[in-house]
Design an enzyme around this catalytic site. Structure first.
Site, PDB file in Angstrom:
ATOM      1  N   GLN A 196       0.810  -1.219   0.000  1.00 15.93           N
ATOM      2  CA  GLN A 196       0.000   0.000   0.000  1.00 15.93           C
ATOM      3  C   GLN A 196       0.845   1.273   0.000  1.00 15.93           C
ATOM      4  O   GLN A 196       0.325   2.347  -0.280  1.00 15.93           O
ATOM      5  CB  GLN A 196      -0.942  -0.008   1.197  1.00 15.93           C
ATOM      6  CG  GLN A 196      -1.952  -1.132   1.110  1.00 15.93           C
ATOM      7  CD  GLN A 196      -2.907  -1.148   2.289  1.00 15.93           C
ATOM      8  OE1 GLN A 196      -2.651  -1.808   3.288  1.00 15.93           O
ATOM      9  NE2 GLN A 196      -4.004  -0.426   2.198  1.00 15.93           N
TER      10      GLN A 196
ATOM     11  N   ASN B  22      -1.511 -10.556   8.842  1.00 14.23           N
ATOM     12  CA  ASN B  22      -2.478  -9.496   9.109  1.00 14.23           C
ATOM     13  C   ASN B  22      -3.882  -9.904   8.666  1.00 14.23           C
ATOM     14  O   ASN B  22      -4.078 -10.321   7.523  1.00 14.23           O
ATOM     15  CB  ASN B  22      -2.085  -8.235   8.330  1.00 14.23           C
ATOM     16  CG  ASN B  22      -3.100  -7.107   8.468  1.00 14.23           C
ATOM     17  OD1 ASN B  22      -3.208  -6.495   9.530  1.00 14.23           O
ATOM     18  ND2 ASN B  22      -3.850  -6.833   7.407  1.00 14.23           N
ATOM     19  N   GLU B  23      -4.833  -9.791   9.556  1.00 16.10           N
ATOM     20  CA  GLU B  23      -6.267  -9.874   9.234  1.00 16.10           C
ATOM     21  C   GLU B  23      -6.657 -11.062   8.358  1.00 16.10           C
ATOM     22  O   GLU B  23      -7.089 -10.907   7.208  1.00 16.10           O
ATOM     23  CB  GLU B  23      -6.728  -8.583   8.559  1.00 16.10           C
ATOM     24  CG  GLU B  23      -6.638  -7.376   9.443  1.00 16.10           C
ATOM     25  CD  GLU B  23      -7.445  -6.194   8.897  1.00 16.10           C
ATOM     26  OE1 GLU B  23      -7.953  -6.283   7.773  1.00 16.10           O
ATOM     27  OE2 GLU B  23      -7.593  -5.201   9.618  1.00 16.10           O
TER      28      GLU B  23
ATOM     29  N   GLU C 270      -4.473  -1.377  14.358  1.00 17.49           N
ATOM     30  CA  GLU C 270      -5.056  -0.507  13.333  1.00 17.49           C
ATOM     31  C   GLU C 270      -6.369   0.048  13.845  1.00 17.49           C
ATOM     32  O   GLU C 270      -7.173  -0.681  14.436  1.00 17.49           O
ATOM     33  CB  GLU C 270      -5.369  -1.265  12.020  1.00 17.49           C
ATOM     34  CG  GLU C 270      -4.202  -1.478  11.108  1.00 17.49           C
ATOM     35  CD  GLU C 270      -4.600  -2.177   9.805  1.00 17.49           C
ATOM     36  OE1 GLU C 270      -5.676  -1.865   9.250  1.00 17.49           O
ATOM     37  OE2 GLU C 270      -3.818  -3.048   9.364  1.00 17.49           O
TER      38      GLU C 270
ATOM     39  N   TYR D 169      -6.342   8.054   4.867  1.00 21.65           N
ATOM     40  CA  TYR D 169      -6.310   7.700   6.287  1.00 21.65           C
ATOM     41  C   TYR D 169      -5.152   8.358   7.043  1.00 21.65           C
ATOM     42  O   TYR D 169      -5.052   8.243   8.253  1.00 21.65           O
ATOM     43  CB  TYR D 169      -6.096   6.186   6.435  1.00 21.65           C
ATOM     44  CG  TYR D 169      -7.309   5.313   6.289  1.00 21.65           C
ATOM     45  CD1 TYR D 169      -8.141   5.051   7.389  1.00 21.65           C
ATOM     46  CD2 TYR D 169      -7.617   4.697   5.076  1.00 21.65           C
ATOM     47  CE1 TYR D 169      -9.233   4.203   7.265  1.00 21.65           C
ATOM     48  CE2 TYR D 169      -8.715   3.849   4.955  1.00 21.65           C
ATOM     49  CZ  TYR D 169      -9.517   3.609   6.052  1.00 21.65           C
ATOM     50  OH  TYR D 169     -10.598   2.765   5.949  1.00 21.65           O
TER      51      TYR D 169
HETATM   52  C1  BGP Z   1      -7.436  -3.145   7.039  1.00 16.44           C
HETATM   53  C2  BGP Z   1      -6.154  -3.499   6.349  1.00 16.44           C
HETATM   54  C3  BGP Z   1      -5.388  -2.344   5.815  1.00 16.44           C
HETATM   55  C4  BGP Z   1      -6.201  -1.141   5.379  1.00 16.44           C
HETATM   56  C5  BGP Z   1      -7.380  -0.854   6.268  1.00 16.44           C
HETATM   57  C6  BGP Z   1      -8.348   0.141   5.728  1.00 16.44           C
HETATM   58  O1  BGP Z   1      -8.348  -4.151   6.827  1.00 16.44           O
HETATM   59  O2  BGP Z   1      -5.296  -4.224   7.185  1.00 16.44           O
HETATM   60  O3  BGP Z   1      -4.510  -2.836   4.864  1.00 16.44           O
HETATM   61  O4  BGP Z   1      -6.409  -1.074   4.048  1.00 16.44           O
HETATM   62  O5  BGP Z   1      -8.091  -2.022   6.590  1.00 16.44           O
HETATM   63  O6  BGP Z   1      -9.179  -0.488   4.799  1.00 16.44           O
HETATM   64  P1  BGP Z   1      -9.629   0.167   3.462  1.00 16.44           P
HETATM   65  O7  BGP Z   1      -8.351   0.536   2.764  1.00 16.44           O
HETATM   66  O8  BGP Z   1     -10.396  -0.871   2.739  1.00 16.44           O
HETATM   67  O9  BGP Z   1     -10.448   1.331   3.823  1.00 16.44           O
END
Ligand code: BGP
Length: 467
Positions: A19, A159-160, A375, A438
């Site tokens: 990213q 991650n996630e 996060e 963000y």
């Molecule tokens: C989480 C991820 C990130 C990031 C964030 C925001 O799920 O770990 O990588 O992208 O979400 O999400 P989004 O970019 O879809 O708004």
């Protein structure tokens, strides 16, 4: 609201390789599962993103100026092993040594994730997490990193797991873009848990100095009404979205309660989960060896019972109100609740959920170690004014409310020791591109110029209250 932070509280920001880095095809980097897909899709490209690959020194300095003492960074697996396994790429290895050195020169501790949604294309083409051979490839890569990057003290394996599996196999917004392929979604998560557990077990066997854990994105789930049907749908949703992974991570098995709910969902979707002999032993060994847990929290789910077929519409543009409820056969539907504010991307803004989920995890999983919120943040269409300022009061308010909830949970006995805002700088968003910002740092994507937003100064002010 938040007037001061506890002494020693880790105050950081998060990023992910794909990213931020750009530089997707230079200096020996292999493709990820995203590169060709994004070109075919034609909406937005990951290059140069915010060009962190070339501008990491500047960004790490801006992190310092924003009062951060920790930065979540992920290593791109395909920068180290372009084909997922085999011989390492020296230029990729050298790059991460330089990034970690820049962090340390600025007294910023890197917290390093090994897999953040970016499987190498070679791994993805062989079935990604659905192919057990890829679990071994991941452990090989992880072990290489543990030994090579001895300057790193804090590791996260994956991650996630849920967000990745949902995007890939349920909502279809991540490659390979399957819709409601419930078997793959649940199997991928089980296999990722195994990959995590094997990497943790190896880390401990090798006696690597440092700490290790994994990251889950959790949504606390609330029934929309008090009806028995809505409560049951909420229970199923909670099992599918939170408990399955929490059980696997911190119990080392899937509890009877969880499996009862999971089996109900699987059977109504003609889906199945394969657990091989020995799998649960691997999970059990790791479940008591995690040093910390990374909890990502953005929003909660309100759930209503639902009898029909599955479907949903995704808001990937930021036009408020363009997403529909996620309707999940055999589970329930995730709906909006009147009176609860939402972002332009239709995400609930619900700080109470941060408190509730921290409390829930800490009360339900005694093996869950120290928690870091790894996060949390607000996607927003920030505007850069001609005088170079960005007045993101909405973001400050969002972070303030969520950190207040964390501190309340801490006061009520939850061992939560840090907060990483998503994200350090504006960056590429997987399914939304570049208008969903963000960062504490604004990026002008045309010029790559950086500007500290008002939130960065606010972050710095709070940071200083710890000393
Ligand atoms: C989480 C991820 C990130 C990031 C964030 C925001 O799920 O770990 O990588 O992208 O979400 O999400 P989004 O970019 O879809 O708004």
């Amino acid at each position: 609201r938040v007037k001061e932070l506890p002494k020693g509280f880790v105050w950081g920001a998060a990023t992910a390789a794909f990213q931020v880095e750009g530089a997707t095809s230079i200096e020996g980097k292999g493709k990820t599962m995203w590169d060709d897909y994004l070109i075919e899709q034609g909406r937005f490209l990951p290059d140069p993103a915010c060009d962190f690959y070339h501008r990491y020194e500047e960004d790490v300095k801006l992190a310092k100026e924003s009062g951060l003492d920790a930065l979540r960074i992920s290593i791109a697996w395909s920068r180290i092993f372009p084909d997922g396994t085999g011989e390492p790429n020296p230029l990729g290895v050298d790059y991460y040594h330089r990034v970690f050195a820049a962090c340390h020169e600025n007294s910023i501790e890197p917290y390093v994730t090994l897999h953040h949604f970016d499987s190498p294309k070679a791994i993805f083409d062989k079935g990604d997490w659905l192919n057990r051979e890829n679990i071994e490839a991941f452990v090989y890569y992880a072990e290489y990193c543990f030994k090579e990057f001895s300057e790193v003290e804090n590791w996260f394996t994956i991650n996630e797991l849920f967000a990745l599996a949902m995007g890939q196999y349920i909502t279809g917004i991540f490659p390979p873009c399957h819709h409601f392929d419930v078997t793959s979604a649940i199997q991928a998560q089980h296999n990722e848990l195994l990959a995590h557990a094997k990497a943790v077990n190896r880390f401990k066997e090798l006696g690597i100095p440092g700490k290790i854990g994994l990251i889950h994105s959790l949504h606390p789930v609330y029934p929309l009404t008090d009806s028995e049907e809505d409560k049951h749908a909420a229970k199923l949703t909670d099992a599918f979205r939170n408990r399955f992974l929490l059980d696997g991570s911190f119990l080392g098995y899937y509890s009877e309660d969880t499996m009862e709910a999971i089996n109900e969902i699987l059977s109504l979707n003609d889906a199945e989960l394969e657990i091989l002999p020995g799998d649960l032993d691997i999970l059990a060994r790791a479940a008591i060896q995690n040093d910390y847990f990374g909890l990502n929290y953005y929003q909660n789910d309100f759930v209503k019972s639902y009898e029909g077929e599955s479907g949903n519409t995704f808001n990937g543009t930021g036009e408020k109100g363009t997403s529909s409820a996620l309707r999940f056969k055999g589970m329930g539907q995730i709906v909006k609740k009147p009176g609860i504010p939402t972002t332009d991307w239709d995400w609930n803004i619900f700080p109470q959920g941060m408190y509730d989920i921290l409390k829930d995890v800490s009360d339900s999983y005694p093996n869950c170690p120290t928690i870091y919120v790894t996060e949390n943040g607000l996607g927003y269409k920030d505007v850069l004014k001609t005088d170079g300022t960005v007045c993101d009061d909405e973001r400050i308010d969002f972070i303030d409310q969520h950190v207040a909830a964390i501190l309340q949970a801490r006061a009520d006995g939850v061992d939560v020791e840090g907060y990483f805002v998503w994200s350090l700088q504006d960056q590429f968003s997987w399914a939304n591109g570049y208008n969903k910002r963000y960062g504490l740092v604004y990026i002008d994507f045309d010029t790559q110029k950086r500007y500290l937003k008002k939130s960065a100064f606010w972050f710095k002010k709070l940071s200083d209250t710890r000393s």
